[in-house]
Design an enzyme around this catalytic site. Sequence first.
Site, mmCIF file in Angstrom:
data_model
loop_
_atom_site.group_PDB
_atom_site.id
_atom_site.type_symbol
_atom_site.label_atom_id
_atom_site.label_comp_id
_atom_site.label_asym_id
_atom_site.label_seq_id
_atom_site.Cartn_x
_atom_site.Cartn_y
_atom_site.Cartn_z
ATOM 1 N N ASP A 1 47.047 47.213 40.234
ATOM 2 C CA ASP A 1 45.473 46.739 40.344
ATOM 3 C C ASP A 1 45.096 46.957 41.738
ATOM 4 O O ASP A 1 43.924 47.004 42.114
ATOM 5 C CB ASP A 1 45.864 45.350 39.978
ATOM 6 N N GLY B 1 46.106 38.511 36.502
ATOM 7 C CA GLY B 1 45.070 39.042 35.382
ATOM 8 C C GLY B 1 44.750 40.322 36.115
ATOM 9 O O GLY B 1 44.159 40.170 37.335
ATOM 10 N N THR C 1 49.222 56.980 38.253
ATOM 11 C CA THR C 1 50.013 56.255 39.251
ATOM 12 C C THR C 1 51.656 56.249 38.873
ATOM 13 O O THR C 1 51.774 56.028 37.851
ATOM 14 C CB THR C 1 49.586 54.717 39.467
ATOM 15 N N THR D 1 54.519 43.473 40.904
ATOM 16 C CA THR D 1 53.445 43.100 40.061
ATOM 17 C C THR D 1 52.180 43.105 40.696
ATOM 18 O O THR D 1 52.008 42.733 41.792
ATOM 19 C CB THR D 1 53.632 41.648 39.805
ATOM 20 N N LYS E 1 55.187 41.353 49.079
ATOM 21 C CA LYS E 1 55.113 39.793 48.775
ATOM 22 C C LYS E 1 55.333 39.518 47.297
ATOM 23 O O LYS E 1 54.782 40.334 46.545
ATOM 24 C CB LYS E 1 54.117 39.154 49.403
ATOM 25 N N GLY F 1 42.167 42.029 35.776
ATOM 26 C CA GLY F 1 40.654 42.088 36.098
ATOM 27 C C GLY F 1 40.503 41.308 37.488
ATOM 28 O O GLY F 1 39.971 41.999 38.476
HETATM 29 O O1 RIB Z 1 48.864 43.998 36.558
HETATM 30 C C1 RIB Z 1 49.639 42.865 36.795
HETATM 31 C C2 RIB Z 1 48.950 41.671 35.798
HETATM 32 O O2 RIB Z 1 49.359 41.909 34.619
HETATM 33 C C3 RIB Z 1 49.396 40.362 36.181
HETATM 34 O O3 RIB Z 1 48.874 39.758 37.227
HETATM 35 C C4 RIB Z 1 49.425 39.543 34.748
HETATM 36 O O4 RIB Z 1 48.283 38.684 34.697
HETATM 37 C C5 RIB Z 1 49.198 40.753 33.956
HETATM 38 O O5 RIB Z 1 47.871 40.835 33.451
#
Ligand code: RIB
Length: 294
Positions: free
Chosen positions: A240, A42, A208, A236, A273, A44
Amino acid sequence: MEQKPKITVVGSINMDLVTITSQVPKVGETLFGNRFQMNPGGKGANQAVAAARLGAHVQLIGCIGKDDFGQHIMKHLKNEGVDVSNVEPVTDSTATATIIVADGDNSIIVVPAANNYVTADFVESKRDAIATSDILIVQLEIPLEGVQKAVEIAKENGVTVILNPAPIQELPSELIHNVDYLTPNEHEQTLLRQGRNEEELDGKLIVTMGSQGVAIREGGKDIRIPAFKIDVVDTTGAGDSFNGGLALALSKGVPLRDACYYGNAVAAMSTTKLGAQTGMPTAAEVEEFMKSRA
Ligand code: RIB
């Protein structure tokens, strides 16, 4: 002793259901994948964990379900040192993100469920937590009214706001006006610019661009901060990680350009990772990495 910066994240908390495959299925097709993994995610929660690992005092404001996923995630966040006293259980299930990773890149479907409970009223009930922060980070995996309320409270209290506009949607000008930094990727940037006056975004955009680094505009000049070259396993959560790193650096008074460079290092390391949070580095690891690449 140096005071830890206080970063508040208002946002989504998901369980990531990750399938690693060599090929993404077409509509109607069934394929065998290589591996399956379940990871806390997620946007957040990812941003909260990124900043916590780097040494900030991080509090997360959001909702989870009263289910196994929710319990597992709460335990995990506490272990990561994230303050979860403002994460509340609701009657819906914990949000999930079904993620397909092929060749290091991903496709994601999010079912928001409990994240939908992060409404304006819910956020208003957390006013004090937001008002006493150094930095607020928000994204768009919770209702827009919740984002708007959080930004409004931050603005009233002189808190610096980073809005990561992901996944992108139409945004009111008032929201943009109240935000200090916007961190879209290239695709999100294109949609963000549509029908919008350039001046509205001036000085706020931090775009980005993955392996191409980050673009900002400072003193009327376009500036590119290059990415670090690294062997990528899974992107992924790279965005964030960048946001968590950026927030940490800005909260310590680091100038924008250097803060982006720091964010780039955090993002690069996170891609080594599998899983959004697995590769997120500590402050010492980032320092070591940056020294080795200087
Ligand atoms: O930004 C990556 C995230 O986007 C993942 O962890 C997934 O939960 C989605 O929300």
